[in-house]
Design a protein around this motif. Structure first.
Motif, PDB file in Angstrom:
ATOM      1  N   GLY A 260       8.546  -3.691 -19.552  1.00  0.00           N
ATOM      2  CA  GLY A 260       7.268  -3.912 -18.880  1.00  0.00           C
ATOM      3  C   GLY A 260       7.137  -5.327 -18.374  1.00  0.00           C
ATOM      4  O   GLY A 260       6.376  -6.110 -18.939  1.00  0.00           O
ATOM      5  N   ALA A 261       7.908  -5.654 -17.353  1.00  0.00           N
ATOM      6  CA  ALA A 261       7.825  -6.994 -16.753  1.00  0.00           C
ATOM      7  C   ALA A 261       8.377  -6.919 -15.337  1.00  0.00           C
ATOM      8  O   ALA A 261       9.580  -6.767 -15.137  1.00  0.00           O
ATOM      9  CB  ALA A 261       8.606  -8.010 -17.576  1.00  0.00           C
ATOM     10  N   TYR A 262       7.478  -7.017 -14.366  1.00  0.00           N
ATOM     11  CA  TYR A 262       7.864  -6.992 -12.959  1.00  0.00           C
ATOM     12  C   TYR A 262       8.899  -8.061 -12.664  1.00  0.00           C
ATOM     13  O   TYR A 262       9.852  -7.849 -11.925  1.00  0.00           O
ATOM     14  CB  TYR A 262       6.607  -7.213 -12.113  1.00  0.00           C
ATOM     15  CG  TYR A 262       6.821  -7.581 -10.666  1.00  0.00           C
ATOM     16  CD1 TYR A 262       7.343  -6.654  -9.758  1.00  0.00           C
ATOM     17  CD2 TYR A 262       6.452  -8.839 -10.184  1.00  0.00           C
ATOM     18  CE1 TYR A 262       7.507  -6.986  -8.421  1.00  0.00           C
ATOM     19  CE2 TYR A 262       6.614  -9.180  -8.846  1.00  0.00           C
ATOM     20  CZ  TYR A 262       7.144  -8.253  -7.969  1.00  0.00           C
ATOM     21  OH  TYR A 262       7.290  -8.587  -6.645  1.00  0.00           O
ATOM     22  N   ILE A 263       8.708  -9.241 -13.286  1.00  0.00           N
ATOM     23  CA  ILE A 263       9.564 -10.383 -12.960  1.00  0.00           C
ATOM     24  C   ILE A 263      11.025 -10.088 -13.270  1.00  0.00           C
ATOM     25  O   ILE A 263      11.924 -10.689 -12.697  1.00  0.00           O
ATOM     26  CB  ILE A 263       9.071 -11.650 -13.703  1.00  0.00           C
ATOM     27  CG1 ILE A 263       9.772 -12.916 -13.189  1.00  0.00           C
ATOM     28  CG2 ILE A 263       9.238 -11.519 -15.200  1.00  0.00           C
ATOM     29  CD1 ILE A 263       9.575 -13.183 -11.723  1.00  0.00           C
TER      30      ILE A 263
ATOM     31  N   GLY B 170       7.747 -22.167 -29.650  1.00  0.00           N
ATOM     32  CA  GLY B 170       8.209 -21.301 -28.580  1.00  0.00           C
ATOM     33  C   GLY B 170       7.092 -21.101 -27.583  1.00  0.00           C
ATOM     34  O   GLY B 170       6.008 -21.681 -27.708  1.00  0.00           O
ATOM     35  N   LEU B 171       7.369 -20.273 -26.591  1.00  0.00           N
ATOM     36  CA  LEU B 171       6.336 -19.926 -25.629  1.00  0.00           C
ATOM     37  C   LEU B 171       5.841 -18.534 -25.952  1.00  0.00           C
ATOM     38  O   LEU B 171       6.623 -17.647 -26.263  1.00  0.00           O
ATOM     39  CB  LEU B 171       6.908 -19.919 -24.213  1.00  0.00           C
ATOM     40  CG  LEU B 171       7.222 -21.267 -23.586  1.00  0.00           C
ATOM     41  CD1 LEU B 171       7.919 -21.052 -22.250  1.00  0.00           C
ATOM     42  CD2 LEU B 171       5.952 -22.074 -23.377  1.00  0.00           C
ATOM     43  N   THR B 172       4.552 -18.345 -25.875  1.00  0.00           N
ATOM     44  CA  THR B 172       4.025 -17.005 -26.070  1.00  0.00           C
ATOM     45  C   THR B 172       3.376 -16.541 -24.775  1.00  0.00           C
ATOM     46  O   THR B 172       2.917 -17.337 -23.980  1.00  0.00           O
ATOM     47  CB  THR B 172       2.998 -16.970 -27.216  1.00  0.00           C
ATOM     48  OG1 THR B 172       2.444 -15.656 -27.270  1.00  0.00           O
ATOM     49  CG2 THR B 172       1.873 -17.953 -27.010  1.00  0.00           C
ATOM     50  N   GLY B 173       3.337 -15.219 -24.623  1.00  0.00           N
ATOM     51  CA  GLY B 173       2.666 -14.643 -23.469  1.00  0.00           C
ATOM     52  C   GLY B 173       3.365 -14.980 -22.174  1.00  0.00           C
ATOM     53  O   GLY B 173       4.498 -15.432 -22.155  1.00  0.00           O
ATOM     54  N   ARG B 174       2.659 -14.722 -21.098  1.00  0.00           N
ATOM     55  CA  ARG B 174       3.226 -15.078 -19.802  1.00  0.00           C
ATOM     56  C   ARG B 174       2.124 -15.341 -18.798  1.00  0.00           C
ATOM     57  O   ARG B 174       0.952 -15.170 -19.106  1.00  0.00           O
ATOM     58  CB  ARG B 174       4.174 -13.997 -19.339  1.00  0.00           C
ATOM     59  CG  ARG B 174       3.505 -12.712 -18.958  1.00  0.00           C
ATOM     60  CD  ARG B 174       4.413 -11.913 -18.056  1.00  0.00           C
ATOM     61  NE  ARG B 174       5.038 -10.820 -18.744  1.00  0.00           N
ATOM     62  CZ  ARG B 174       5.207  -9.618 -18.164  1.00  0.00           C
ATOM     63  NH1 ARG B 174       4.799  -9.400 -16.951  1.00  0.00           N
ATOM     64  NH2 ARG B 174       5.778  -8.656 -18.835  1.00  0.00           N
ATOM     65  N   GLY B 175       2.525 -15.750 -17.629  1.00  0.00           N
ATOM     66  CA  GLY B 175       1.560 -16.078 -16.597  1.00  0.00           C
ATOM     67  C   GLY B 175       0.616 -17.163 -17.070  1.00  0.00           C
ATOM     68  O   GLY B 175       1.020 -18.072 -17.804  1.00  0.00           O
TER      69      GLY B 175
ATOM     70  N   HIS C 283      -0.813 -11.505 -13.028  1.00  0.00           N
ATOM     71  CA  HIS C 283      -0.509 -10.756 -14.242  1.00  0.00           C
ATOM     72  C   HIS C 283       0.983 -10.789 -14.554  1.00  0.00           C
ATOM     73  O   HIS C 283       1.392 -10.816 -15.713  1.00  0.00           O
ATOM     74  CB  HIS C 283      -0.968  -9.305 -14.043  1.00  0.00           C
ATOM     75  CG  HIS C 283      -0.874  -8.445 -15.262  1.00  0.00           C
ATOM     76  ND1 HIS C 283       0.122  -7.504 -15.430  1.00  0.00           N
ATOM     77  CD2 HIS C 283      -1.625  -8.378 -16.379  1.00  0.00           C
ATOM     78  CE1 HIS C 283      -0.035  -6.895 -16.598  1.00  0.00           C
ATOM     79  NE2 HIS C 283      -1.089  -7.402 -17.191  1.00  0.00           N
ATOM     80  N   GLU C 284       1.787 -10.782 -13.514  1.00  0.00           N
ATOM     81  CA  GLU C 284       3.229 -10.646 -13.703  1.00  0.00           C
ATOM     82  C   GLU C 284       3.989 -11.962 -13.601  1.00  0.00           C
ATOM     83  O   GLU C 284       5.201 -11.991 -13.820  1.00  0.00           O
ATOM     84  CB  GLU C 284       3.789  -9.634 -12.708  1.00  0.00           C
ATOM     85  CG  GLU C 284       3.255  -8.216 -12.919  1.00  0.00           C
ATOM     86  CD  GLU C 284       3.616  -7.681 -14.310  1.00  0.00           C
ATOM     87  OE1 GLU C 284       4.724  -7.959 -14.796  1.00  0.00           O
ATOM     88  OE2 GLU C 284       2.763  -6.992 -14.914  1.00  0.00           O
ATOM     89  N   SER C 285       3.290 -13.049 -13.256  1.00  0.00           N
ATOM     90  CA  SER C 285       3.957 -14.359 -13.219  1.00  0.00           C
ATOM     91  C   SER C 285       4.570 -14.641 -14.585  1.00  0.00           C
ATOM     92  O   SER C 285       3.951 -14.383 -15.617  1.00  0.00           O
ATOM     93  CB  SER C 285       2.938 -15.442 -12.873  1.00  0.00           C
ATOM     94  OG  SER C 285       3.468 -16.726 -13.187  1.00  0.00           O
ATOM     95  N   CYS C 286       5.775 -15.168 -14.596  1.00  0.00           N
ATOM     96  CA  CYS C 286       6.403 -15.434 -15.898  1.00  0.00           C
ATOM     97  C   CYS C 286       5.759 -16.629 -16.572  1.00  0.00           C
ATOM     98  O   CYS C 286       5.898 -16.815 -17.772  1.00  0.00           O
ATOM     99  CB  CYS C 286       7.902 -15.641 -15.749  1.00  0.00           C
ATOM    100  SG  CYS C 286       8.393 -17.304 -15.271  1.00  0.00           S
TER     101      CYS C 286
ATOM    102  N   PHE D 189       6.376 -11.638 -24.558  1.00  0.00           N
ATOM    103  CA  PHE D 189       6.529 -11.741 -23.105  1.00  0.00           C
ATOM    104  C   PHE D 189       6.363 -10.391 -22.419  1.00  0.00           C
ATOM    105  O   PHE D 189       5.872 -10.301 -21.308  1.00  0.00           O
ATOM    106  CB  PHE D 189       7.913 -12.317 -22.778  1.00  0.00           C
ATOM    107  CG  PHE D 189       8.154 -12.556 -21.315  1.00  0.00           C
ATOM    108  CD1 PHE D 189       7.717 -13.719 -20.707  1.00  0.00           C
ATOM    109  CD2 PHE D 189       8.815 -11.611 -20.529  1.00  0.00           C
ATOM    110  CE1 PHE D 189       7.932 -13.947 -19.353  1.00  0.00           C
ATOM    111  CE2 PHE D 189       9.036 -11.829 -19.176  1.00  0.00           C
ATOM    112  CZ  PHE D 189       8.591 -12.998 -18.586  1.00  0.00           C
ATOM    113  N   TYR D 190       6.792  -9.347 -23.101  1.00  0.00           N
ATOM    114  CA  TYR D 190       6.861  -8.035 -22.448  1.00  0.00           C
ATOM    115  C   TYR D 190       5.638  -7.184 -22.766  1.00  0.00           C
ATOM    116  O   TYR D 190       5.234  -7.061 -23.925  1.00  0.00           O
ATOM    117  CB  TYR D 190       8.150  -7.313 -22.872  1.00  0.00           C
ATOM    118  CG  TYR D 190       9.387  -8.030 -22.397  1.00  0.00           C
ATOM    119  CD1 TYR D 190       9.882  -7.797 -21.117  1.00  0.00           C
ATOM    120  CD2 TYR D 190      10.038  -8.968 -23.188  1.00  0.00           C
ATOM    121  CE1 TYR D 190      11.003  -8.464 -20.647  1.00  0.00           C
ATOM    122  CE2 TYR D 190      11.163  -9.644 -22.727  1.00  0.00           C
ATOM    123  CZ  TYR D 190      11.643  -9.390 -21.455  1.00  0.00           C
ATOM    124  OH  TYR D 190      12.747 -10.061 -21.003  1.00  0.00           O
TER     125      TYR D 190
END
Lengths: 567, 700
Positions: free
Chosen positions: A324-327, B161-166, A496-499, A88-89
């Protein structure tokens, strides 16, 4: 804990256990030993997952599959629970078998609004060709130094007003860490100037918690992270909530254009700490978590140094590192992150004041809100409120960047207009630049045209213009800039920063980018999209993401080849 | 009741009822994708957003409970616009050809009148077809996380699980590994949860419409999950979980995907008779691919008369005790009853047994002796009422996967799990305490726990006084078993034993689960006695969330024992040497019954080699593969004068048979089975018998 405690998930010579082949990945003994030695005797509690991932990333330069599996085993987590957080990060590099680890050194080039306007793209191209294979060049979102754009970060060392040459010199010289500020006000100096007296009086019972809450309720001091919730009211709600209560301090300012928190935390950390301790005392909190964005290593260091100077009987204070995550600047996402999870905002209700960190009522404050506590109480609410202008009350710390002569943090009256701000505080427009428009509140606060230069800048004053002040990050555009380009930059940032949790934001930002990249904007589609994003996104990111785009349609139609329509 | 208005109509909501639940109950449809009954509402898809008067933005109706006087609109222009746009956005990113018959996304698109999406599609990932049972086609994934919640919160397998984002947010297995390489146990809960077919059956069966759906029970383990067979052209195309008391719609890999054995090419379709001169045994003539090397096909008439004549002549010559029968724990209650009746009344002997002997017979013996009932005291699901529970000698996640899900659910709610096992099983990851004691030192460990309970005064004195006998004997017996003394034997530090003893004894409700690790020992009965004593002296039995639960192995091992398929008991555990009962059953069955205890599985093998048993009838068991000493068992089977085997396949045991009778599979018959909770559940025939195979009940 013994090495592997007869753990069958640890691969034996055959890489098998029991009769069949092991399902999934097995623990590599060497990796497990490395992880155990890195973690030492620190807690294996789940909330420390991100901290532990940092230890591995810092030590090895990346996260190997073996280390992730070993860490999962060590923390009694499922492998996927570790992986999904790591993935995620942005500051974690996952390297699986057969993949090439990144070069030892990474140069991060900020490509957010102010830096893009100052030539970040050109800088990236130059660096990509000049630095060679031994250095990784990454385009990253705002690193919070917009007043010195463009910025490149070599390792952890920020190179301001960066050029390919300056970056090359830093790389060559091995300057990869950020020096701590030498002019940061230390405990002695702060105390000598009257610091911590209010806190001491509070502890001694000479000032009552009630009096402080009452005083705060009587001022215009509102949450300065951007949401603007009245500070006094928040404290009262928390104080009346069932114990144990938690505090979570937000130093994750990632809103492009914002750098005020960095400024205050580097120059005067004790003023913030005193505010935090007062808040803890008044609301009856004995556990404080301070979440610092990973782009601010020196802020983190400076804070740790300041905390170490304190000799009071303190509440438990933990400084946590973002990744490193704006959200994670969103209050509930930050709580998730402190709990060691993916930074995905929670649905509300329940509000974090009711169900927050570790499920407890939580006082979450931006660090600047706490920074002003001492001054507001000691100097009185009348003093604070009288600082405003144009009918508004209080002070705002404007992070000004873009086409002005003196960008930086300018403490100015709330309600000041952009004209006044540029002329009185920023030394006017940069030479050769004519005022064209401005972001009044970072990338998400929308864009206003030059002709709307007389609006008081404060909470609640910009709604009717489709904008908000947020964290007071003002980015000034000149006639050499394009609002359309700036809006695209902002939308790319949000995508880019959307979760990725909710459809309107995850899919909406991406589709919006595609449309906005085409030669002709399909305005109807964009308007439809923005409606669902504003109405149905879970958190402020998705809800505010359409603002700059809508501003372009509303205020800069000529850039789209459309007829000018007056608001 | 909370009064609020929905679309202008005043409604009443129950406490904790969400808007979408009230709407559904009262007949208003609100679109929804990430929300589905049985999973925690997550509120991520936003298809169910509604307008709440006075609120700035729309609210997800799946996560919002009404407050008194709340004014909600699910069909206002504003709400509909967002609902439709969510569906349109998702629709733009999935392929036009659906991977699922009842694709929920396209169904909502049709209902809402969402036409062809106006937005371009995302770059699509390639399909992951690495798993034999489950196809992963994430181009149809809408990131609703239903699979994740099914995997993590329902089954607690923690693979997805979930990977990555956006926009890069995607479903991942372990470290984003191909599903086939991941730790996925193929329970299929994710497939059942997926609304778009992004996760689907690899067989492609999800695109077939069933001709009929037949309710039944899973034929595998003792958990007793209720299922439905989906049948097309007289073949099972898929299995789905039903909302049964033991499974709540959940299934494991076996129940969900293990049904193709019915159509296996090696299935026996005709009665077989051994070819003259072919030696018995697993020799060069034995070939399940080609039974005709060893046997010839025969008519039912010929096979039956040969089978019966062989048994009859031995009985005539040497008496009933020269015969024995092994029934099956995988058949129905009715078959078990009829089988033991045949042996007792027909053969004239109590030499009847089944695999319980190698399974939980020791537990049953201890339970009958100690509490008078040879079954569990509390059902598995009761673990949700426990505060603490012990799992000993059971690899529950592998052997009783669905039962394990309820245990893991309980742990997620904060219950404490104590695992006692020489082996670190998968469930240990969830355990608060894990005592990895030396193999075969169960009694020493359990006695030391008993010792601590008594020494530290943690007993339930009232319970002991009112409900038990023989406490002083136990007290005296365990007095020498201080954990400090036992540590050298068990390998467990005394303080750990004491901690566990205290935790178990002093919790409000503690439950014990055990498996074959306890019962399959020469001291298996003693192990179970210790566990029973532990629950009795602490009063941890007889209330919700307490009690004793030996996890039964086969789907009907409980029922087969209950029906009397054991040598010492008539149906309902009436002893065969109880004159009154022998009299009763003799009258009832019109046949003089033997009143001597018969031979067990193991004893029968000894008796054969001793020349005392010459003829056998074995139904649905495979002692040539499952007995403790295979050489011994096979030598015994080879020594029989006459062996009749009734099975679906040419088993190793059939290699010793004179006559092999082709039998029926579970999905081909009606019958009841009793699960580990001792619930009697009904299965219905879903598909016809193949070839000349016949119903087991008919054959018996």
């Amino acid at each position: 804990m013994p090495i592997a405690e007869n753990n069958p998930q640890v691969a034996d010579k055959r890489g098998k256990r029991g009769r069949g082949k092991v399902k999934g990945r097995v623990v590599d003994l060497n990796a497990l030993l490395e992880v155990q030695s890195l973690l030492g005797d620190s807690s294996r509690g789940r909330d420390l997952l991100i901290e532990h991932l940092h230890k591995i990333q810092d030590r090895f330069g990346y996260l190997s599959a073996e280390h992730l599996v070993a860490l999962a085993s060590e923390m009694k987590l499922a492998v996927v629970e570790v992986y999904e957080v790591a993935s995620f990060y942005h500051h974690f590099d996952i390297v699986k078998q057969g993949q090439t680890p990144p070069p030892a050194l990474t140069v991060r080039v900020c490509e957010s609004l102010s830096c893009e306007m100052s030539g970040a793209h050109e800088l990236v191209y130059a660096l990509e060709s000049s630095l060679g294979d031994g250095v990784r060049v990454q385009r990253v979102p705002c690193v919070g130094r917009c007043d010195r754009a463009p910025v490149a970060v070599v390792g952890q060392n920020s190179v301001d007003n960066a050029t390919a040459g300056l970056v090359q010199s830093a790389v060559d010289a091995g300057h990869t860490t950020q020096a701590l500020p030498t002019d940061s006000i230390d405990y002695k100096t702060y105390q000598a100037a009257g610091g911590y007296r209010l806190y001491e009086k509070l502890i001694a019972g000479e000032t009552s918690a009630d009096a402080i809450i009452a005083a705060l309720e009587g001022t215009a001091l509102r949450g300065l992270g951007g949401a603007g919730f009245p500070v006094g009211r928040k404290w009262r709600i928390l104080r009346e909530s069932p114990a144990p209560r938690m505090m979570a301090v937000n130093i994750d300012e990632g809103e492009p254009g914002t750098f005020k928190d960095r400024f205050y935390m580097l120059s005067d950390p004790h003023r913030f700490l005193e505010g935090m301790l007062i808040a803890a005392q008044v609301t009856g909190i004995d556990q404080c978590y301070i979440y610092v964005r990973d782009e601010y290593p020196s802020v983190r260091e400076n804070l740790l140094r300041a905390i170490a100077e304190l000799t009071y009987e303190l509440p438990a204070i933990e400084v946590r590192r973002g990744a490193g995550a704006y959200i994670c600047g969103e209050e509930s996402a930050m709580i998730e992150s402190i709990e060691g999870k993916r930074g995905m905002p929670r649905l509300r209700p329940p509000y974090v004041a009711q169900v927050g960190l570790f499920g407890r009522p939580t006082l979450e404050q931006n660090c600047e809100s706490l920074f002003w506590i001492r001054d507001v109480i000691e100097r009185g609410s009348a003093w604070f409120d009288s600082q405003g202008r144009n009918g508004r009350k209080g002070l705002r710390s404007f992070s000004v960047s873009g086409r002005v002569k003196n960008p930086g943090v300018h403490l100015a009256p709330a309600g000041i207009t952009i004209r006044e701000l540029i002329d009185e505080y920023c030394g006017g427009m940069s030479d050769g630049h004519a005022f064209y428009g401005y972001f009044p509140g970072g990338a998400s606060g929308g864009i206003l045209p030059a002709r709307l230069d007389d609006i008081p800048l404060d909470f609640d004053t910009l709604q009717e213009y489709g904008c908000f002040i947020g964290s007071a990050a003002v980015i000034v555009l000149s006639t050499q800039d394009s609002a359309r380009k700036a809006a695209l930059n902002a939308m790319k940032f949000f995508a880019h920063e959307s979760c990725g949790q909710c459809t309107p934001c995850r899919v909406g930002t991406e589709k919006a980018v595609t449309i906005m990249e085409s030669n002709e904007w399909d305005v109807d589609q964009l308007m439809d999209l923005s409606e669902v994003m504003i109405d149905a996104s879970i958190c402020g990111l998705g809800q505010a993401a359409p603002n700059p785009m809508l501003s372009v349609i509303r205020y800069f139609p000529q850039e789209l080849g459309l007829e000018e329509s007056q608001p | 009741m909370i009064e609020f208005s929905l679309n202008g109509e005043m409604l009443e909501a129950l406490p904790d009822e969400t808007i979408i639940q009230v709407a559904k109950r009262t007949g208003t449809e609100i679109p929804h994708l990430c929300y589905t009954e049985g999973l925690r509402a997550d509120g991520n898809c936003r298809a169910c957003v509604v307008e709440v008067e006075g609120e700035r933005v729309l609210a997800p109706s799946c996560c919002r409970t009404p407050t008194p006087g709340m004014v909600v609109n699910s069909n206002s222009d504003r709400a509909l616009k967002s609902q439709k746009m969510v569906v349109e956005l998702l629709l733009s990113d999935i392929p036009k050809t659906s991977y699922k018959l009842d694709n929920e996304l396209t169904q909502w698109a049709d209902k809402l009148g969402v036409g062809a999406p106006r937005f371009g599609a995302r770059p699509q990932p390639v399909a992951d077809l690495s798993h034999p049972a489950i196809a992963v086609r994430l181009d149809a994934c809408i990131q609703c996380s239903r699979c994740l919640r099914a995997c993590r919160e329902t089954q607690v397998n923690d693979v997805i699980g979930l990977t990555g984002r956006g926009a890069h947010t995607a479903i991942a297995f372990d470290i984003n590994d191909p599903m086939g390489d991941s730790s996925c146990v193929a329970c299929g809960e994710c497939v059942a949860a997926c609304p778009t077919g992004a996760l689907s059956n690899a067989s492609g069966a999800h695109l077939l419409e069933a001709d009929r759906v037949v309710d039944s029970v899973c034929p595998y383990c003792g958990v007793g999950c209720l299922i439905s067979y989906h049948v097309k052209d007289d073949k099972i195309i898929r299995v789905e979980g039903r909302d049964g008391p033991a499974n709540f719609n959940r299934l494991c890999v076996k129940g969900r995907y293990g049904f193709d054995y019915l159509n296996h090419p090696q299935r026996l379709l005709k009665p077989l008779i051994r070819r003259a001169g072919i030696p018995k045994g697993m020799n060069e003539y034995f070939d399940p691919e080609n039974p005709l090397k060893m046997f010839r096909e025969a008519s039912w008439e010929e096979a039956m008369s040969l089978a019966v004549d062989g048994l009859k002549s031995i009985k005539a010559e040497l008496g009933g005790d020269a015969l024995a029968g092994l029934g099956s724990a995988k058949g129905s209650n009715e078959e078990a009853y009829l089988f033991q009746k045949l042996v007792r009344a027909g053969f004239g002997t109590n030499n009847v047994d089944h695999c319980t002997r190698l399974c939980h017979a020791s537990s049953v013996a201890a339970l009958l002796e100690s509490i008078g009932s040879g079954a569990v005291s509390n059902q598995v699901e009761d673990v949700k009422h426990a505060e603490v529970f012990i799992v000993i000698g059971s690899n529950t996640t592998s052997n009783h996967p669905v039962a394990a899900t309820f245990m893991k659910n309980a742990i997620k709610q904060g219950k404490k799990l104590i695992v006692l096992d020489p082996r670190r099983t998968d469930i240990c990851r969830h355990a608060t305490h894990f005592l990895q004691f030396n193999a075969s030192t169960d009694v020493a460990l359990l006695n030391s726990i008993l010792h601590v309970v008594i020494e530290e005064g943690l007993t339930d004195k009232k319970f002991i006084a009112e409900r038990t006998t023989g406490f002083d004997a136990i007290k005296a017996n365990v007095s020498e078993y201080a954990p400090e003394k036992m540590a050298a034997i068990t390998g467990i530090a005394a303080d750990k034993v004491r901690e566990v003893a205290r935790l178990y004894a002093s919790s409000k409700a503690s439950m014990i689960f055990w498996g074959m690790g306890v019962s399959q020992h020469i001291h298996g009965t003693d192990n179970a006695r210790c566990l029973i004593a532990l629950s009795m002296i602490t009063g941890q039995i007889g209330r919700p969330g307490t009690g004793l639960h030996p996890l039964r192995g086969q789907n009907n091992v409980q029922g087969a024992s209950d029906a009397g398929l054991i040598p010492m008991m008539l149906p309902d555990y009436k002893r065969v040497d109880n004159a009154e009962m022998v009299e009763k059953f003799s009258t009832y069955w019109s046949s003089k019954l033997d009143d001597r205890v018969g031979l067990t599985v193991v004893e029968i093998m000894h008796a054969i080699l001793a020349g005392k048993v010459l003829g056998m009838y074995i139904m649905g068991e495979n002692p040539a593969m499952s007995d403790p000493n295979l050489n011994h068992a096979r030598a015994a089977l080879a020594a029989l004068d006459h062996l009749v085997v009734q099975d679906m396949f040419l088993t190793e045991t059939a290699a010793f048979a004179d006559v092999v009778l082709p039998a029926s599979g579970w999905a081909e018959k009606d019958g009841s089975v009793s699960n580990t909770d001792r619930r009697v559940q009904l299965g219905k025939a879903a598909v016809p018998l193949p070839g000349e195979a016949r119903q087991d009940l008919w054959i018996i």
